[in-house]
Design a protein around this motif. Sequence first.
Motif, PDB file in Angstrom:
ATOM      1  N   ALA A  15       2.917  -2.256 -12.167  1.00  0.00           N
ATOM      2  CA  ALA A  15       4.154  -2.643 -10.794  1.00  0.00           C
ATOM      3  C   ALA A  15       3.514  -2.924  -9.567  1.00  0.00           C
ATOM      4  CB  ALA A  15       5.409  -2.549 -10.991  1.00  0.00           C
ATOM      5  N   LEU A  16       3.478  -1.600  -9.309  1.00  0.00           N
ATOM      6  CA  LEU A  16       2.625  -1.412  -7.736  1.00  0.00           C
ATOM      7  C   LEU A  16       0.993  -1.930  -7.679  1.00  0.00           C
ATOM      8  CD1 LEU A  16       2.558  -0.345  -4.790  1.00  0.00           C
ATOM      9  CD2 LEU A  16       2.076   2.030  -6.153  1.00  0.00           C
ATOM     10  N   LEU A  17       0.325  -1.609  -9.095  1.00  0.00           N
ATOM     11  CA  LEU A  17      -1.232  -1.357  -8.652  1.00  0.00           C
ATOM     12  C   LEU A  17      -1.130  -3.415  -8.547  1.00  0.00           C
ATOM     13  CD1 LEU A  17      -4.056  -1.601  -9.461  1.00  0.00           C
ATOM     14  CD2 LEU A  17      -3.422  -2.109 -12.102  1.00  0.00           C
ATOM     15  N   MET A  38      -9.953  -0.920  -9.075  1.00  0.00           N
ATOM     16  CA  MET A  38     -11.336  -1.558  -9.324  1.00  0.00           C
ATOM     17  C   MET A  38     -11.629  -2.068 -10.824  1.00  0.00           C
ATOM     18  SD  MET A  38     -14.065   0.969  -8.203  1.00  0.00           S
ATOM     19  CE  MET A  38     -13.654   2.509  -8.878  1.00  0.00           C
ATOM     20  N   ARG A  39     -11.115  -2.193 -11.262  1.00  0.00           N
ATOM     21  CA  ARG A  39     -11.090  -3.156 -12.574  1.00  0.00           C
ATOM     22  C   ARG A  39     -10.675  -4.741 -12.871  1.00  0.00           C
ATOM     23  NH1 ARG A  39     -10.952   1.919 -14.623  1.00  0.00           N
ATOM     24  NH2 ARG A  39      -8.284   1.904 -15.278  1.00  0.00           N
ATOM     25  N   ALA A  40      -9.170  -4.209 -11.905  1.00  0.00           N
ATOM     26  CA  ALA A  40      -8.349  -5.774 -11.693  1.00  0.00           C
ATOM     27  C   ALA A  40      -8.667  -6.583 -10.881  1.00  0.00           C
ATOM     28  CB  ALA A  40      -7.417  -5.106 -11.535  1.00  0.00           C
ATOM     29  N   THR A  41      -9.989  -6.355  -9.824  1.00  0.00           N
ATOM     30  CA  THR A  41     -10.171  -7.037  -8.970  1.00  0.00           C
ATOM     31  C   THR A  41     -11.755  -7.083  -8.766  1.00  0.00           C
ATOM     32  OG1 THR A  41     -10.829  -5.348  -7.534  1.00  0.00           O
ATOM     33  CG2 THR A  41      -8.673  -6.190  -6.932  1.00  0.00           C
ATOM     34  N   GLY A  42     -12.029  -6.625 -10.363  1.00  0.00           N
ATOM     35  CA  GLY A  42     -13.612  -6.559  -9.936  1.00  0.00           C
ATOM     36  C   GLY A  42     -14.447  -6.255  -8.678  1.00  0.00           C
ATOM     37  N   THR A  59      -1.972  11.866  -4.963  1.00  0.00           N
ATOM     38  CA  THR A  59      -2.025  11.474  -6.421  1.00  0.00           C
ATOM     39  C   THR A  59      -2.088   9.795  -6.736  1.00  0.00           C
ATOM     40  OG1 THR A  59      -0.952  13.382  -6.721  1.00  0.00           O
ATOM     41  CG2 THR A  59      -0.376  11.876  -8.578  1.00  0.00           C
ATOM     42  N   ILE A  60      -1.000   9.374  -6.176  1.00  0.00           N
ATOM     43  CA  ILE A  60      -0.791   7.832  -6.744  1.00  0.00           C
ATOM     44  C   ILE A  60      -2.292   6.873  -6.628  1.00  0.00           C
ATOM     45  CG2 ILE A  60       0.281   5.826  -5.964  1.00  0.00           C
ATOM     46  CD1 ILE A  60       2.266   7.610  -7.921  1.00  0.00           C
ATOM     47  N   ALA A  61      -3.078   7.239  -4.637  1.00  0.00           N
ATOM     48  CA  ALA A  61      -4.298   7.294  -4.800  1.00  0.00           C
ATOM     49  C   ALA A  61      -5.132   6.944  -5.898  1.00  0.00           C
ATOM     50  CB  ALA A  61      -4.911   6.976  -3.755  1.00  0.00           C
ATOM     51  N   LYS A  62      -5.236   8.299  -6.411  1.00  0.00           N
ATOM     52  CA  LYS A  62      -6.419   8.959  -7.266  1.00  0.00           C
ATOM     53  C   LYS A  62      -5.864   7.810  -8.685  1.00  0.00           C
ATOM     54  CE  LYS A  62      -8.195  12.804  -5.139  1.00  0.00           C
ATOM     55  NZ  LYS A  62      -8.281  14.166  -5.041  1.00  0.00           N
ATOM     56  N   ARG A  63      -4.924   7.468  -8.735  1.00  0.00           N
ATOM     57  CA  ARG A  63      -4.339   7.673 -10.131  1.00  0.00           C
ATOM     58  C   ARG A  63      -4.686   5.911 -10.142  1.00  0.00           C
ATOM     59  NH1 ARG A  63       1.083   8.699 -13.934  1.00  0.00           N
ATOM     60  NH2 ARG A  63       0.148   7.841 -15.220  1.00  0.00           N
ATOM     61  N   LEU A  64      -4.745   5.264  -9.073  1.00  0.00           N
ATOM     62  CA  LEU A  64      -4.430   3.878  -8.719  1.00  0.00           C
ATOM     63  C   LEU A  64      -6.110   3.463  -8.449  1.00  0.00           C
ATOM     64  CD1 LEU A  64      -1.284   2.401  -7.946  1.00  0.00           C
ATOM     65  CD2 LEU A  64      -2.036   2.633 -10.508  1.00  0.00           C
ATOM     66  N   ILE A  65      -7.214   4.222  -8.350  1.00  0.00           N
ATOM     67  CA  ILE A  65      -8.373   3.307  -7.712  1.00  0.00           C
ATOM     68  C   ILE A  65      -8.514   2.580  -9.051  1.00  0.00           C
ATOM     69  CG2 ILE A  65      -9.413   5.310  -7.974  1.00  0.00           C
ATOM     70  CD1 ILE A  65     -11.117   4.808  -5.172  1.00  0.00           C
ATOM     71  N   GLY A 106      15.262  -1.408   7.311  1.00  0.00           N
ATOM     72  CA  GLY A 106      15.588  -2.715   7.645  1.00  0.00           C
ATOM     73  C   GLY A 106      13.930  -3.651   7.915  1.00  0.00           C
ATOM     74  N   ALA A 107      14.435  -3.740   9.217  1.00  0.00           N
ATOM     75  CA  ALA A 107      12.559  -4.670   9.811  1.00  0.00           C
ATOM     76  C   ALA A 107      11.518  -4.265   9.263  1.00  0.00           C
ATOM     77  CB  ALA A 107      13.001  -5.474  11.273  1.00  0.00           C
ATOM     78  N   ALA A 108      11.638  -2.478   9.871  1.00  0.00           N
ATOM     79  CA  ALA A 108      10.502  -1.519   9.406  1.00  0.00           C
ATOM     80  C   ALA A 108       9.751  -1.610   8.376  1.00  0.00           C
ATOM     81  CB  ALA A 108      10.757  -0.343  10.123  1.00  0.00           C
ATOM     82  N   ARG A 109      10.457  -2.068   7.126  1.00  0.00           N
ATOM     83  CA  ARG A 109       9.440  -2.670   5.785  1.00  0.00           C
ATOM     84  C   ARG A 109       9.454  -4.113   5.546  1.00  0.00           C
ATOM     85  NH1 ARG A 109      13.734  -0.820   0.797  1.00  0.00           N
ATOM     86  NH2 ARG A 109      14.280   1.833   1.462  1.00  0.00           N
ATOM     87  N   GLU A 110       9.413  -4.621   6.421  1.00  0.00           N
ATOM     88  CA  GLU A 110       8.466  -5.442   6.640  1.00  0.00           C
ATOM     89  C   GLU A 110       7.099  -5.571   6.491  1.00  0.00           C
ATOM     90  OE1 GLU A 110       7.821 -10.193   9.067  1.00  0.00           O
ATOM     91  OE2 GLU A 110       9.699  -8.294   9.242  1.00  0.00           O
ATOM     92  N   GLY A 111       6.532  -6.627   5.280  1.00  0.00           N
ATOM     93  CA  GLY A 111       5.063  -5.995   5.118  1.00  0.00           C
ATOM     94  C   GLY A 111       4.545  -4.628   3.980  1.00  0.00           C
ATOM     95  N   LEU A 112       5.851  -3.624   4.150  1.00  0.00           N
ATOM     96  CA  LEU A 112       5.149  -2.159   3.109  1.00  0.00           C
ATOM     97  C   LEU A 112       5.588  -2.697   1.566  1.00  0.00           C
ATOM     98  CD1 LEU A 112       6.999   0.039   5.651  1.00  0.00           C
ATOM     99  CD2 LEU A 112       4.459  -0.379   5.212  1.00  0.00           C
ATOM    100  N   LEU A 113       5.045  -2.029   1.090  1.00  0.00           N
ATOM    101  CA  LEU A 113       4.881  -1.898  -0.342  1.00  0.00           C
ATOM    102  C   LEU A 113       6.141  -0.549  -0.321  1.00  0.00           C
ATOM    103  CD1 LEU A 113       2.126  -3.384  -2.498  1.00  0.00           C
ATOM    104  CD2 LEU A 113       4.480  -3.977  -2.367  1.00  0.00           C
TER     105      LEU A 113
END
Length: 196
Positions: free
Chosen positions: A185-187, A27-31, A17-23, A164-171
Motif C-alpha cells: 500500500a505504501l509503494l 524502480m520496477r513500478a515506475t520504470g 530498512t523500508i527504503a532498501k526494501r522498496l527501492i 494535525g496540519a503538520a501531517r498534510e502532504g506526508l505519507l
Amino acid sequence: MTHLVFFCGHAGTGKTTIAKRLIGPLMRATGEAFCLLDKDTLYGRYSAAAMGALTGNPDDRDSPLYLQHLRDPEYKGLLDTTRENLELGVSVVVVGPLSREIRDRRLFDRQWLGIGDDVMVQIVWVYTSEETAHARIVARRNPNDAYKLTHWDAYRQRRFVPSGAAREGLLMFDNTAPTAADLDALLRAIVEGRSA
C-alpha cells in the motif's frame, strides 16, 4: 518525470530498512532508475572523524556541538547530491531523520529544495513507539547511537510524530510490525503520488 522520495523519521524507526526494501519495487513500478542516498552512509565516517578531532569521541553524533556545527552542512550536502542526480534524470530515495525540515515544512518547498515542477516529491514519515525505537537502537549496537542512549531523556524530547496540519502532504507509515500488504500500500501511494 523523476521521483524524489524521502524516508524521514527518528532513530530506530526503520527508515533505511523500508527504503532498501522498496527501492527495487519502486524502480520496477515506475520504470525509472533510482539511487539511494542515506545520510549516515554519506556522512557517517566524516562526522565520526570530525567529532573525534573536536571532542575525542567519534561516536558523539547527537551532542549539542554536532547539532550546532555539523548537522545542517550534512543535510545541505545530502540535498545537493540529491539535486545533482535529479538534474541527470536519476530519481532519488533519500533517507535521513530530517525532523526539523518536516516541522518547518521546508521539504514541501520546491524552491528551498532547488527542484522544478518536473520532479514528483513524496515524503514518508516512518514512525514507531518510543519503546520500540529504543529497543531497536539497543539491539543494533551501532556506536553512532551511544550519545542518544546515554542521553535518552534529552534525546526523547526531540522525538515527535507529526499531527494535525503538520501531517498534510506526508505519507505516515507505522513501522512497528508492518505486513506485506502495508508495504504494498505504501509503494502504491508513493507511485501514484498520494499522501495521507
